[in-house]
Design an enzyme around this catalytic site. Sequence first.
Site, PDB file in Angstrom:
ATOM      1  N   ARG A 134     -16.727  -3.250 -18.846  1.00  0.00           N
ATOM      2  CA  ARG A 134     -16.377  -4.469 -18.088  1.00  0.00           C
ATOM      3  C   ARG A 134     -15.419  -4.096 -16.969  1.00  0.00           C
ATOM      4  O   ARG A 134     -14.788  -3.043 -17.005  1.00  0.00           O
ATOM      5  CB  ARG A 134     -15.693  -5.487 -19.010  1.00  0.00           C
ATOM      6  CG  ARG A 134     -16.564  -6.037 -20.125  1.00  0.00           C
ATOM      7  CD  ARG A 134     -17.685  -6.910 -19.581  1.00  0.00           C
ATOM      8  NE  ARG A 134     -18.423  -7.591 -20.643  1.00  0.00           N
ATOM      9  CZ  ARG A 134     -19.389  -7.043 -21.363  1.00  0.00           C
ATOM     10  NH1 ARG A 134     -19.736  -5.763 -21.135  1.00  0.00           N
ATOM     11  NH2 ARG A 134     -20.015  -7.729 -22.308  1.00  0.00           N
ATOM     12  N   ARG A 163     -14.490  -0.968 -25.667  1.00  0.00           N
ATOM     13  CA  ARG A 163     -15.149  -0.994 -24.354  1.00  0.00           C
ATOM     14  C   ARG A 163     -14.518  -0.022 -23.369  1.00  0.00           C
ATOM     15  O   ARG A 163     -13.365   0.396 -23.548  1.00  0.00           O
ATOM     16  CB  ARG A 163     -15.036  -2.401 -23.741  1.00  0.00           C
ATOM     17  CG  ARG A 163     -16.056  -3.382 -24.247  1.00  0.00           C
ATOM     18  CD  ARG A 163     -15.767  -4.779 -23.771  1.00  0.00           C
ATOM     19  NE  ARG A 163     -16.898  -5.671 -24.037  1.00  0.00           N
ATOM     20  CZ  ARG A 163     -16.824  -6.997 -23.993  1.00  0.00           C
ATOM     21  NH1 ARG A 163     -15.672  -7.584 -23.686  1.00  0.00           N
ATOM     22  NH2 ARG A 163     -17.882  -7.747 -24.248  1.00  0.00           N
ATOM     23  N   ASP A 215       0.807  -1.235   0.000  1.00  0.00           N
ATOM     24  CA  ASP A 215       0.000   0.000   0.000  1.00  0.00           C
ATOM     25  C   ASP A 215       0.831   1.271   0.000  1.00  0.00           C
ATOM     26  O   ASP A 215       0.309   2.329  -0.344  1.00  0.00           O
ATOM     27  CB  ASP A 215      -0.916   0.030   1.238  1.00  0.00           C
ATOM     28  CG  ASP A 215      -1.786  -1.200   1.338  1.00  0.00           C
ATOM     29  OD1 ASP A 215      -2.225  -1.526   2.447  1.00  0.00           O
ATOM     30  OD2 ASP A 215      -1.983  -1.870   0.295  1.00  0.00           O
TER      31      ASP A 215
HETATM   32  O1  F6P Z   1      -2.370  -4.168   3.311  1.00  0.00           O
HETATM   33  C1  F6P Z   1      -2.176  -4.927   2.161  1.00  0.00           C
HETATM   34  C2  F6P Z   1      -3.512  -5.365   1.617  1.00  0.00           C
HETATM   35  O2  F6P Z   1      -3.322  -6.136   0.486  1.00  0.00           O
HETATM   36  C3  F6P Z   1      -4.442  -4.217   1.270  1.00  0.00           C
HETATM   37  O3  F6P Z   1      -4.091  -3.581   0.062  1.00  0.00           O
HETATM   38  C4  F6P Z   1      -5.742  -4.964   1.223  1.00  0.00           C
HETATM   39  O4  F6P Z   1      -6.860  -4.102   1.375  1.00  0.00           O
HETATM   40  C5  F6P Z   1      -5.607  -5.892   2.429  1.00  0.00           C
HETATM   41  O5  F6P Z   1      -4.218  -6.144   2.573  1.00  0.00           O
HETATM   42  C6  F6P Z   1      -6.324  -7.209   2.292  1.00  0.00           C
HETATM   43  O6  F6P Z   1      -6.259  -7.828   3.563  1.00  0.00           O
HETATM   44  P1  F6P Z   1      -6.313  -9.433   3.716  1.00  0.00           P
HETATM   45  O7  F6P Z   1      -5.025  -9.972   3.215  1.00  0.00           O
HETATM   46  O8  F6P Z   1      -6.477  -9.635   5.209  1.00  0.00           O
HETATM   47  O9  F6P Z   1      -7.496  -9.901   2.913  1.00  0.00           O
END
Ligand code: F6P
Length: 347
Positions: free
Chosen positions: A265, A176, A141
């Site tokens: 889509r 699309r 992130d």
């Molecule tokens: O923090 C990394 C991440 O991949 C985020 O981008 C995502 O929202 C979250 O983890 C998903 O969490 P989990 O792996 O618990 O489903």
Amino acid sequence: MGKIKKGQRIGILTAGGDCPGLNAAIRGVGKTAIVKYDMKLIGISDGFTGMIHKEYRELTEHDLSGILTLGGTILGTSREKPFKSSGKGKNEISKPKLISEHYEQMGLDCLVCIGGNGTLKTAHLLAQEGLNVVGIPKTIDNDVWGTDITFGFDSAVNIATEAIDRLHSTANSHKRIMIIEVMGHNAGWIALYSGIAGGGDVILIPEIEYSDEKVAEYLIHRASENKPYSIVVVAEGIRMAVKDSCSAAQALSRKIRELTGLDTRETVLGYVQRGGTPSPMDRVLATRYGAAAANMIADRDYGKMVALRNDKIESVPLSEPAGKLKLVQKDDFMVKQAQDMGTSFGI
Ligand code: F6P
């Protein structure tokens, strides 16, 4: 080069969502600690869960061989938050107390915590409990406050960009609107970078409030100018008026079809952004972070997180990232440049 005999026993754990580069970071800490300082490396299983249940093993140079390019984490991970009250019985020992006791029983001199916001906040709280802790910032992130970039981010942007590149050809064949949803939790960094790298026509991120009508107007305008297709890159965390239980991409796709009548889509890229071998940049960054952490431990420079600032590795107090998020600013130079080139952010 002769070993600087330090003899410390370092515990290391990976916690939170996994990402490419975790094993490169473990290797960076371990090889520096073992080869340069003759330290012992203790690998703890599944994040803080392993500290709570005393699940660990020594990691030797042999264990670190061949893991630089491996995705995931050889230690395993979990989203265990020890300081979140689990409604324990009055006679039960709290999780933080268990961690402190096991830290002593395992004979650790320091604990390296590799993770994102939640992990670094737990590391900070453990440091306040008196443990010697060093944090290493990781997450796809890229939303950890205090460092320019976390490892995992570059690999995720590579994966998302390759997916966007592929969507251009199918969107063009079918004339699309193609929507792709990328991860990022509450931050829009992956969408911003992959949207620019992949030539997205519309980029929607949580930090910039957009309107469906503005997006529709822009897409209709492109179609009226005989642009055969459009690519819309959305961050999973965008705030939507109506979402029901579907994904951001599905909700947006329905709205765009409704407002424009254009063939649309959607693709939710999901966990592929977290998998596979780290990009070379992530291997280098993770290695730099790991080696720096080992050097900090040798200097007994605890209670800090390694960070990258203007391409220099620094250390910042763990209090700095704790409880904060690094989000895209509306006036970020990359947002401005993209807008100057005609990219829509739905405003
Ligand atoms: O923090 C990394 C991440 O991949 C985020 O981008 C995502 O929202 C979250 O983890 C998903 O969490 P989990 O792996 O618990 O489903």
